[in-house]
Design a protein around this motif. Structure first.
Motif, PDB file in Angstrom:
ATOM      1  N   ALA A 296       0.882  -1.169   0.000  1.00  0.00           N
ATOM      2  CA  ALA A 296       0.000   0.000   0.000  1.00  0.00           C
ATOM      3  C   ALA A 296       0.919   1.218   0.000  1.00  0.00           C
ATOM      4  CB  ALA A 296      -0.887  -0.018   1.236  1.00  0.00           C
ATOM      5  N   VAL A 297       1.005   1.883  -1.134  1.00  0.00           N
ATOM      6  CA  VAL A 297       2.011   2.924  -1.321  1.00  0.00           C
ATOM      7  C   VAL A 297       1.411   4.298  -1.081  1.00  0.00           C
ATOM      8  CG1 VAL A 297       3.744   3.883  -2.870  1.00  0.00           C
ATOM      9  CG2 VAL A 297       3.108   1.459  -3.061  1.00  0.00           C
ATOM     10  N   HIS A 298       2.008   5.040  -0.177  1.00  0.00           N
ATOM     11  CA  HIS A 298       1.630   6.431   0.065  1.00  0.00           C
ATOM     12  C   HIS A 298       2.750   7.318  -0.446  1.00  0.00           C
ATOM     13  CE1 HIS A 298      -1.717   5.214   2.690  1.00  0.00           C
ATOM     14  NE2 HIS A 298      -0.907   4.213   3.005  1.00  0.00           N
ATOM     15  N   THR A 299       2.374   8.443  -1.033  1.00  0.00           N
ATOM     16  CA  THR A 299       3.399   9.344  -1.552  1.00  0.00           C
ATOM     17  C   THR A 299       3.160  10.760  -1.061  1.00  0.00           C
ATOM     18  OG1 THR A 299       2.116   9.861  -3.544  1.00  0.00           O
ATOM     19  CG2 THR A 299       3.670   8.026  -3.700  1.00  0.00           C
ATOM     20  N   ILE A 300       4.250  11.514  -0.982  1.00  0.00           N
ATOM     21  CA  ILE A 300       4.157  12.968  -0.951  1.00  0.00           C
ATOM     22  C   ILE A 300       5.005  13.441  -2.127  1.00  0.00           C
ATOM     23  CG2 ILE A 300       3.599  13.360   1.468  1.00  0.00           C
ATOM     24  CD1 ILE A 300       6.567  13.646   2.075  1.00  0.00           C
ATOM     25  N   GLU A 301       4.615  14.530  -2.731  1.00  0.00           N
ATOM     26  CA  GLU A 301       5.344  14.952  -3.925  1.00  0.00           C
ATOM     27  C   GLU A 301       5.900  16.359  -3.753  1.00  0.00           C
ATOM     28  OE1 GLU A 301       4.285  13.868  -7.782  1.00  0.00           O
ATOM     29  OE2 GLU A 301       2.928  12.239  -7.190  1.00  0.00           O
ATOM     30  N   ALA A 302       7.110  16.544  -4.196  1.00  0.00           N
ATOM     31  CA  ALA A 302       7.728  17.872  -4.244  1.00  0.00           C
ATOM     32  C   ALA A 302       7.852  18.278  -5.704  1.00  0.00           C
ATOM     33  CB  ALA A 302       9.108  17.850  -3.588  1.00  0.00           C
ATOM     34  N   GLU A 303       7.721  19.561  -5.937  1.00  0.00           N
ATOM     35  CA  GLU A 303       7.888  20.059  -7.299  1.00  0.00           C
ATOM     36  C   GLU A 303       9.263  19.652  -7.821  1.00  0.00           C
ATOM     37  OE1 GLU A 303       7.737  24.346  -9.684  1.00  0.00           O
ATOM     38  OE2 GLU A 303       7.538  24.305  -7.494  1.00  0.00           O
TER      39      GLU A 303
ATOM     40  N   THR B 183      11.677  18.999   3.201  1.00  0.00           N
ATOM     41  CA  THR B 183      12.219  19.266   4.530  1.00  0.00           C
ATOM     42  C   THR B 183      11.961  18.037   5.406  1.00  0.00           C
ATOM     43  OG1 THR B 183      10.135  20.155   5.372  1.00  0.00           O
ATOM     44  CG2 THR B 183      11.665  21.729   4.332  1.00  0.00           C
ATOM     45  N   ALA B 184      12.771  17.896   6.444  1.00  0.00           N
ATOM     46  CA  ALA B 184      12.568  16.800   7.391  1.00  0.00           C
ATOM     47  C   ALA B 184      11.166  16.874   7.997  1.00  0.00           C
ATOM     48  CB  ALA B 184      13.643  16.850   8.481  1.00  0.00           C
ATOM     49  N   GLU B 185      10.677  18.091   8.225  1.00  0.00           N
ATOM     50  CA  GLU B 185       9.359  18.258   8.836  1.00  0.00           C
ATOM     51  C   GLU B 185       8.258  17.699   7.938  1.00  0.00           C
ATOM     52  OE1 GLU B 185      11.721  20.680   8.624  1.00  0.00           O
ATOM     53  OE2 GLU B 185      12.294  20.332  10.724  1.00  0.00           O
ATOM     54  N   GLN B 186       8.377  17.951   6.644  1.00  0.00           N
ATOM     55  CA  GLN B 186       7.363  17.421   5.711  1.00  0.00           C
ATOM     56  C   GLN B 186       7.308  15.899   5.774  1.00  0.00           C
ATOM     57  OE1 GLN B 186       9.099  19.521   2.277  1.00  0.00           O
ATOM     58  NE2 GLN B 186       7.088  20.406   1.867  1.00  0.00           N
ATOM     59  N   ILE B 187       8.483  15.297   5.847  1.00  0.00           N
ATOM     60  CA  ILE B 187       8.526  13.834   5.869  1.00  0.00           C
ATOM     61  C   ILE B 187       8.022  13.311   7.221  1.00  0.00           C
ATOM     62  CG2 ILE B 187      10.099  11.854   5.801  1.00  0.00           C
ATOM     63  CD1 ILE B 187      11.687  13.419   3.622  1.00  0.00           C
TER      64      ILE B 187
ATOM     65  N   MET C  40      18.465  16.845  -8.079  1.00  0.00           N
ATOM     66  CA  MET C  40      18.340  17.199  -6.665  1.00  0.00           C
ATOM     67  C   MET C  40      18.891  16.089  -5.755  1.00  0.00           C
ATOM     68  SD  MET C  40      17.116  20.240  -6.391  1.00  0.00           S
ATOM     69  CE  MET C  40      18.092  20.622  -7.858  1.00  0.00           C
ATOM     70  N   CYS C  41      19.392  16.537  -4.578  1.00  0.00           N
ATOM     71  CA  CYS C  41      19.950  15.637  -3.576  1.00  0.00           C
ATOM     72  C   CYS C  41      19.167  15.824  -2.272  1.00  0.00           C
ATOM     73  CB  CYS C  41      21.430  15.958  -3.368  1.00  0.00           C
ATOM     74  SG  CYS C  41      22.303  14.744  -2.358  1.00  0.00           S
ATOM     75  N   GLN C  42      18.379  14.826  -1.916  1.00  0.00           N
ATOM     76  CA  GLN C  42      17.537  14.913  -0.725  1.00  0.00           C
ATOM     77  C   GLN C  42      18.398  14.782   0.545  1.00  0.00           C
ATOM     78  OE1 GLN C  42      14.171  15.382  -0.055  1.00  0.00           O
ATOM     79  NE2 GLN C  42      14.857  15.276   2.079  1.00  0.00           N
ATOM     80  N   PRO C  43      18.339  15.757   1.468  1.00  0.00           N
ATOM     81  CA  PRO C  43      19.056  15.578   2.742  1.00  0.00           C
ATOM     82  C   PRO C  43      18.482  14.388   3.507  1.00  0.00           C
ATOM     83  CG  PRO C  43      18.452  17.891   2.405  1.00  0.00           C
ATOM     84  CD  PRO C  43      17.722  17.096   1.359  1.00  0.00           C
ATOM     85  N   LEU C  44      19.379  13.567   4.026  1.00  0.00           N
ATOM     86  CA  LEU C  44      18.968  12.317   4.672  1.00  0.00           C
ATOM     87  C   LEU C  44      19.287  12.270   6.161  1.00  0.00           C
ATOM     88  CD1 LEU C  44      20.350   9.772   2.024  1.00  0.00           C
ATOM     89  CD2 LEU C  44      17.985  10.552   2.240  1.00  0.00           C
ATOM     90  N   ALA C  45      20.125  13.191   6.633  1.00  0.00           N
ATOM     91  CA  ALA C  45      20.715  13.031   7.967  1.00  0.00           C
ATOM     92  C   ALA C  45      19.665  12.874   9.065  1.00  0.00           C
ATOM     93  CB  ALA C  45      21.640  14.210   8.286  1.00  0.00           C
ATOM     94  N   ASP C  46      18.491  13.494   8.906  1.00  0.00           N
ATOM     95  CA  ASP C  46      17.462  13.412   9.956  1.00  0.00           C
ATOM     96  C   ASP C  46      16.485  12.259   9.754  1.00  0.00           C
ATOM     97  OD1 ASP C  46      18.483  15.739  11.089  1.00  0.00           O
ATOM     98  OD2 ASP C  46      17.211  17.020   9.824  1.00  0.00           O
ATOM     99  N   LEU C  47      16.553  11.595   8.611  1.00  0.00           N
ATOM    100  CA  LEU C  47      15.458  10.683   8.259  1.00  0.00           C
ATOM    101  C   LEU C  47      15.507   9.360   9.027  1.00  0.00           C
ATOM    102  CD1 LEU C  47      14.866  11.241   4.447  1.00  0.00           C
ATOM    103  CD2 LEU C  47      14.177  12.605   6.417  1.00  0.00           C
ATOM    104  N   GLY C  48      16.707   8.929   9.414  1.00  0.00           N
ATOM    105  CA  GLY C  48      16.793   7.687  10.192  1.00  0.00           C
ATOM    106  C   GLY C  48      16.072   7.838  11.517  1.00  0.00           C
TER     107      GLY C  48
END
Lengths: 395, 395
Positions: free
Chosen positions: B97-104, B110-114, B137-145
Motif C-alpha cells: 500500500a504505497v503512500h506518496t508525498i510529492e515535491a515540485e 524538509t525533514a518536517e514534511q517527511i 536534486m539531492c535529498q538531505p537524509l541526515a534526519d530521516l533515520g
C-alpha cells in the motif's frame, strides 16, 4: 572443469574491457540490434524478440515465468533434477498453480509421459529444462512443441546448461520462450541471460503491459494484470530493446559486449561444429573416466555432451579429492545437489574447456588423485581411453 | 558527460578481463568476502550484510523492496523526480500500500514534511532516493533515520546516482537498507548493485526465509510469507554470500571484479577526497554553463555535486545540439524525463568524468554548438568561468 561456470574464452574477457558509451549512443543501440541478430542465430529462430535479461541465468528464467504467468495460471513442470525444482520454485512464487511430474534422477521423460500429463493438467505453460547439470541429463524436446500447442499451451525451455553444446532448435521444435546463460557452452561469464520469445509469447506478455509512471505517455493505457516484477517485466524490456527505446534499466554494457563476443565466436565456429566439438570431448571424457574404473551415473544415452557424472568410488573422500584436484593441479571438478550431493562428481567439458589438452590433463590429474586416495586405478587408463576416442575421430 | 552511465575508469575495465574461477573456489569466496568488506567502507557501515545484487541498480531496488515488503504493507515514498516514481512503481508491484508525498521537480523535502507524512501514514518502510538524476536534486537524509525509527519504520535509500560523489553515511544517518549501482560516481559499468542491510532489516527479511526445494535441508523450515521473487530473495542471497554458501544464482564474477575495483579505487582515493573532487568539478561545470549564459534548473543549494541541469535556450533544437555534441566532439550530454523531457539538458561530472580536462573540453564544445545553433554566447565565457573556479580552489 566443473559443471559451470567455466574458464572464459580469453577473447570474451578481452571484449569486456572495451570502453562504454551512453545508452542511447548510436553505437550502443546498433550493438544491441547486433546482439539481437546474433542470438537469433544462436537460438536458431526468426523471433524478432531475442534479447538479453541483465542478470544471471535464473534472472532469465524468472523474467520468462513472471511475465507469462498470472497468479492462478496453471503450469506443468516435468522435473528430472535440481533445475526442474527451480522452475517449480520460481513458478510458485509467481502465484501459479504448479503441476509436476517427476522422473528418477538420471533419467528423462518420454514424449508420451509429457503428453499424458498435459492432457490431465491442461496448463497455460509447459516449462521444461533441456539439460539439467545436476544429473547431466538432456531432455529430448523435438516433440514437445507440437504437444504443448495441441493442448493450447506455450512451451518454455531453460537451455542454460546445454545451449551451444547440444543440438537446439527454437523454431523447428516449436519453442515459445527460451532462456540461457553465457557461463556454460557459450564460454562466457555468468551475468547475462539471452532470451527469445515467439510472437505468441509476445502477445501474451504485451496483453499485460503497464508502462511505468514517470515515463508513460497518454497512449500507454494499462492492460491486463500487471506483471509482478518491474525489473523482469519483459513487456517493458522489449520496449527498451525495440525501436521505441523506452528507458527501463540501464543496459549492462560490459555484459552486452561479452554476450556479443560469445555469440560471434559460436557462429564463426558454426553451431554444428561447436556441438560436434562438445560431443567429441564429452565422449573422450566419458571413455576416460570409465578407463579410470569409475562408474558413470545416469542414462548415458540421454547425457548432455558437455558434462559427465561419476560415482565417487568407495573409500575415497569425495571432497578431499576435489580439494586435491584444485590445490595440486589447479583443476576444479564439481559435486552435485540433493540426492546426489557427495555421491557423484560432475566433470564438465564445455565452452572454452571443451579442448583436447583440458580433457587429457584432467584425466591425468584425476588418476594421480585417485591413486593417492587409495583407489585401484590402471596406470594410464583414463588418458589412454580418451586418446582412443580422439584417434577414432581422426580416422 | 551525461547523467550516467559514464566513461568507465580504465582500471575497472582492466579488472573485468581477469579470468574466472569456480564459484566455490577459495579465491572466489575470498573475493566475495573482500567485496563485502570494501563496500562496508563505501557505504560507511558496520553492517555484516553488505553484498552485491547481480543486476543493474533497479535490480538492487527491487531486491530491497520485494524482500522487505509483504502484500498490504504500507510504504511511504517522498517523490521529487522520476526515480521516486520508480520506487512507487516497484513497491506497487510488490503489492504494498504505497503512500506518496510529492515535491515540485527541482526541489527537495524538509525533514518536517517527511515527519508529518510519517505520522499520517505510519508505514513499515520509508523509501527515498538520495540523488534523483532526473532533476539533479539531492535529498538531505541526515534526519530521516531518526524520523523513520521514531515512527517504527525502516528507512530504505536508493543512492545509485549519488554514492561516492556526495556525502553519504549509512550508520551515522540510521539507514536500514541502501542500494546503489556502479555506473555513476563509482566509475564502473552498469550491471551490479551493491546493497547494505542493517541487522533490523536482516531480521525482517529472514523472518520470511524459504530455502528453495532441491537444496533445502530438514532444518530449513519455511517461515513467514514467502518473498515473491526467487532471484531477489535477499534471505537466500545472504545465505549464498554468507558462511553457509548455499547455492543461489551463479555469481556474475566479471561484475564482481568490476565492483571490487570500483570500491578499491574509491577507498584508495578516500571518500572525502572523492566527494571533494566531485564538488570541485561540479562547481566548475555549474559556473561554466552559467558563463555560457545558460539558466540552471532547480534549487542549486540542493543540487547533487555530480550533475547539473540547464534549460535549453529558446531557439535551440535540444536534440540537434546533443547530436552535434556527440557527432562533432564525441561528447554525450543527456536530456531528461517526464515534465523535463526536451526542456533541459543534463551534464554530468561523475566518476572518471569528474576531471579538469573533461569539464573544460565539454564547455569548449558546448560553446561551439550553441553558437552554431544561433544562441548568443560569450566567446570563452564557459571555459573562463570554470577556470576561475579551479584557480580559486588552488589559491
Amino acid at each position: 572443469m566443473g559443471p559451470g561456470p567455466i574458464t572464459v574464452d580469453p577473447r570474451v574477457l578481452h571484449a569486456m574491457s572495451a570502453q562504454l558509451v551512453g545508452q542511447y549512443d548510436p553505437f550502443m543501440t546498433a550493438t544491441m540490434n547486433e546482439v539481437m541478430a546474433l542470438y537469433r542465430g544462436v537460438f536458431r529462430t526468426e523471433n524478432e524478440q531475442t534479447l538479453l535479461v541483465d542478470g544471471t541465468s535464473r534472472a532469465g528464467i524468472e523474467a520468462a515465468l513472471v511475465s507469462l504467468l498470472e497468479p492462478g495460471d496453471r503450469v506443468l513442470v516435468p522435473v528430472f533434477g535440481r533445475f526442474g525444482h527451480l522452475l517449480v520454485e520460481i513458478a510458485e512464487r509467481c502465484g501459479a498453480a504448479v503441476h509436476t511430474i517427476e522422473a528418477e534422477w538420471g533419467t528423462v521423460f518420454t514424449a508420451e509421459q509429457i503428453d499424458e500429463a498435459m492432457a490431465q493438467t491442461r496448463p497455460k505453460v509447459l516449462a521444461v529444462v533441456q539439460g539439467d547439470t545436476s544429473t547431466t541429463m538432456c531432455q529430448p524436446l523435438a516433440d514437445l512443441g507440437e504437444i504443448a500447442h495441441r493442448h493450447g499451451a506455450l512451451l518454455y525451455c531453460d537451455a542454460t546448461a546445454s545451449l551451444g553444446g547440444n543440438p537446439f532448435e527454437t523454431d523447428a521444435w516449436g519453442l515459445d520462450v527460451v532462456t540461457a546463460g553465457l557461463q556454460k557452452c557459450l564460454g562466457g561469464p555468468s551475468g547475462s541471460a539471452p532470451i527469445t520469445l515467439s510472437p505468441a509469447a509476445v502477445d501474451v506478455i504485451n496483453a499485460r503491459k503497464h508502462v511505468e509512471a514517470g515515463i508513460a505517455t497518454d497512449s500507454d493505457r494499462p492492460r491486463g494484470a500487471r506483471i509482478a516484477s518491474n525489473y523482469f517485466d519483459l513487456a517493458m524490456v522489449m520496449d527498451y530493446w525495440g525501436p521505441r527505446r523506452l528507458n527501463h534499466h540501464t543496459e549492462a554494457t560490459s555484459m552486452l559486449y561479452a554476450a556479443r563476443e560469445c555469440a560471434r565466436l559460436l557462429l564463426v565456429e558454426g553451431i554444428d561444429d561447436a556441438v560436434a566439438r562438445h560431443r567429441l570431448h564429452g565422449e573422450a571424457m566419458l571413455a576416460g573416466v570409465r578407463g579410470l574404473g569409475l562408474e558413470v551415473f545416469g542414462d548415458t544415452a540421454h547425457k548432455m555432451t558437455n558434462v559427465v557424472a561419476v560415482h565417487i568410488p568407495d573409500g575415497i573422500d569425495g571432497e578431499a579429492a576435489r580439494t586435491a584436484m584444485l590445490e595440486e593441479f589447479g583443476i576444479e571438478i564439481g559435486t552435485s545437489f540433493g540426492p546426489l550431493a557427495g555421491r557423484v562428481w560432475r566433470i564438465g567439458t564445455m565452452g572454452y574447456n571443451a579442448r583436447h589438452d583440458a580433457v587429457l590433463t584432467t584425466l591425468a590429474a584425476l588418476e594421480q588423485v585417485l591413486r593417492a586416495g587409495g583407489a585401484g586405478v590402471t596406470a594410464g587408463g583414463g588418458v589412454g581411453a580418451a586418446r582412443e576416442v580422439y584417434e577414432e575421430a581422426r580416422a
